[in-house]
Scaffold this motif. Structure first.
Motif, PDB file in Angstrom:
ATOM      1  N   ASP A   1       0.861  -1.189   0.000  1.00 22.21           N
ATOM      2  CA  ASP A   1       0.000   0.000   0.000  1.00 22.21           C
ATOM      3  C   ASP A   1       0.894   1.234   0.000  1.00 22.21           C
ATOM      4  OD1 ASP A   1      -1.682   2.104   0.525  1.00 22.21           O
ATOM      5  OD2 ASP A   1      -2.620   1.205   2.291  1.00 22.21           O
TER       6      ASP A   1
ATOM      7  N   GLU B   1       0.513   9.902   3.817  1.00 21.63           N
ATOM      8  CA  GLU B   1      -0.766   9.576   3.173  1.00 21.63           C
ATOM      9  C   GLU B   1      -1.738   8.921   4.149  1.00 21.63           C
ATOM     10  OE1 GLU B   1      -3.803   7.326   0.872  1.00 21.63           O
ATOM     11  OE2 GLU B   1      -2.352   6.568   2.326  1.00 21.63           O
ATOM     12  N   GLU B   2      -1.202   8.058   5.024  1.00 21.59           N
ATOM     13  CA  GLU B   2      -2.099   7.300   5.897  1.00 21.59           C
ATOM     14  C   GLU B   2      -2.561   8.115   7.103  1.00 21.59           C
ATOM     15  OE1 GLU B   2      -3.324   4.661   4.920  1.00 21.59           O
ATOM     16  OE2 GLU B   2      -1.900   3.491   3.754  1.00 21.59           O
TER      17      GLU B   2
ATOM     18  N   GLN C   1      -7.266  -3.142  -2.852  1.00 23.30           N
ATOM     19  CA  GLN C   1      -7.532  -3.394  -1.424  1.00 23.30           C
ATOM     20  C   GLN C   1      -8.876  -4.092  -1.282  1.00 23.30           C
ATOM     21  OE1 GLN C   1      -6.319   0.801  -0.920  1.00 23.30           O
ATOM     22  NE2 GLN C   1      -5.115   0.046   0.818  1.00 23.30           N
TER      23      GLN C   1
ATOM     24  N   HIS D   1      -3.846  -3.046   4.677  1.00 18.83           N
ATOM     25  CA  HIS D   1      -3.629  -2.448   6.001  1.00 18.83           C
ATOM     26  C   HIS D   1      -3.352  -3.559   7.008  1.00 18.83           C
ATOM     27  CE1 HIS D   1      -5.587   1.758   5.237  1.00 18.83           C
ATOM     28  NE2 HIS D   1      -4.581   1.488   4.438  1.00 18.83           N
TER      29      HIS D   1
HETATM   30 MN    MN Z   1      -3.672   2.761   2.937  1.00 19.52          MN
END
Ligand code: MN
Ligand code: GLV
Ligand code: MN
Length: 398
Positions: A90, A124-125, A193, A371
């Protein structure tokens, strides 16, 4: 340089960075030592190809092939940070594939008519400071620099202080319209995802849309007291309100055909033998229909308020439909690729909502798990992604 060999080398170089020996998951948070190593790696990959390295005022890194100010660029890339104990793919898959796709083009002696850039969007997360896509939101002005500087992590360290400790100047943090104006279009390749591609038996998909999604902070106050001596009828225990809220989130999500997750909680003072004084929890809610997500959140807000607490929005990203003209070009280039929407948030969504023609490519994830350390993509599919991205760049920069 061969694209697939380059991919394999880069992938193995990144494998140890920020990996927890205990879980096998990644802990690559903004402005930490792992982040510094990833940024150095990005700079070294830019130098290896003779690309000009820049860092914008929002803290994102760019590697430019050609003069960035000659005409609007074709931008590819993604992010290198992770969620707590996240997977390897990711984010990094998009950055590594972007460099590898450039290698394919360099090997083919491709000569672009427009500049091309690889981007590494920071944070980003939002794993450390709570705001997802902080780098791209800062870039576009969707997140104000003052608010970003004041965000704090679990230890109370502000983003400004974390940046200072990492050797970056937080006072430079600002929206960056000059860099934004350099982006002609953005294509983000990302591990899928979900199981859409696995079920369709295809390696690559073209993205169509991102569900609207947001994060909310829920505060539920109580009265700290002794776990042994306080009669049940005398307690003001916020853990009960919290438990009811988590269950309500699940049933409201079912009713509103959305998804809702409470994945982070802070209990104060967090003692085994004390009734908590406060519970703080974070709600993540998303779904294909924005009004339904809003209704779900409104119901939970009412419940939190009835319990004497509050539910406050920390971020919200509108429904994103990717640029139709760009999606058509991607579909023509990749006629076998199915078209998929996603419930995951991406920097591509932030840029699209800022008016930049944006598209996405997804690479098959056999289990759909993300994740999580179990996130996976087969090497052959990653290589297919590099080839697909190379064709996309060649078309868009031609
Ligand atoms: Mn992510
Ligand atoms: C980011 O991956 C998100 O969807 O929260
Ligand atoms: Mn991502």
């Amino acid at each position: 340089m061969d694209g697939t060999a380059g991919f394999d080398r880069m992938w193995s170089e990144l494998t140890p960075v920020g990996r927890s020996a205990a879980t096998g998951g990644y802990r690559r948070y903004a402005w930490t030592d792992a982040d510094r190593q990833l940024r150095e790696w990005f700079g070294a990959e830019a130098a290896r190809r003779g690309l000009q390295l820049t860092q914008d005022r929002a803290g994102n890194q760019w590697a430019w092939w050609g003069d960035p100010d000659s005409s609007p660029a074709v931008v590819v890339g993604s992010h290198l940070d992770s969620v707590p104990d996240g997977g390897a793919f990711d984010g990094p898959l998009g950055v590594v594939s972007a460099f590898a796709a450039l290698d394919v083009l360099i090997q083919q002696r491709y000569s672009p008519n427009r500049p091309i850039a690889v981007v590494n969007f920071g944070d980003e997360e939002g794993a450390r400071f709570g705001i997802a896509c902080a780098g791209s939101r800062l870039l576009t002005g969707a997140l104000a620099a003052d608010r970003a500087r004041a965000l704090t992590d679990a230890d109370g360290i502000s983003m400004a202080e974390a940046m200072r400790r990492a050797g970056s100047d937080p006072d430079r943090l600002a929206a960056d319209p000059e860099t934004l104006a350099r982006i002609g279009c953005f294509v983000e390749l990302h591990v899928e995802q979900g199981r859409g591609l696995a079920e369709l038996d295809q390696p690559i998909a073209v993205g169509s849309a991102i569900w609207p999604h947001g994060r909310w902070r829920v505060r539920l106050p109580g009265q700290a007291n002794h776990a042994g001596t306080t009669r049940l009828e005398d307690r003001n225990d916020p853990m009960l309100a919290y438990a009811r809220l988590v269950l309500a989130a699940r049933t409201a999500a079912e009713r509103h055909q959305s998804v809702a997750t409470v994945g982070k909680v802070l209990v104060e003072p967090n003692g085994v033998n004390a009734i908590p004084s406060q519970v703080t929890a974070w709600l993540d809610a998303r779904g294909p229909v924005p009004d339904r997500v809003r209704r779900l959140v409104a119901e939970l807000a009412e419940q939190a308020e009835a319990a004497g607490g509050s539910l406050v929005q920390e971020s919200w990203t509108e429904q994103t439909a990717f640029d139709a003209g760009l999606a058509d070009r991607l579909r023509r280039l990749l006629p076998e690729a199915p078209v998929l929407a996603t419930g995951a948030g991406h920097d591509a969504g932030i840029l699209a909502n800022a008016g930049i023609p944006t598209g996405m490519l997804f690479v098959r994830n056999p289990t759909g798990i993300s994740h999580s350390p179990a996130e996976h993509a087969e090497l052959a599919d990653c290589h297919a992604g590099v080839r697909a991205l190379g064709r996309v760049i060649a078309e868009l920069a031609g």
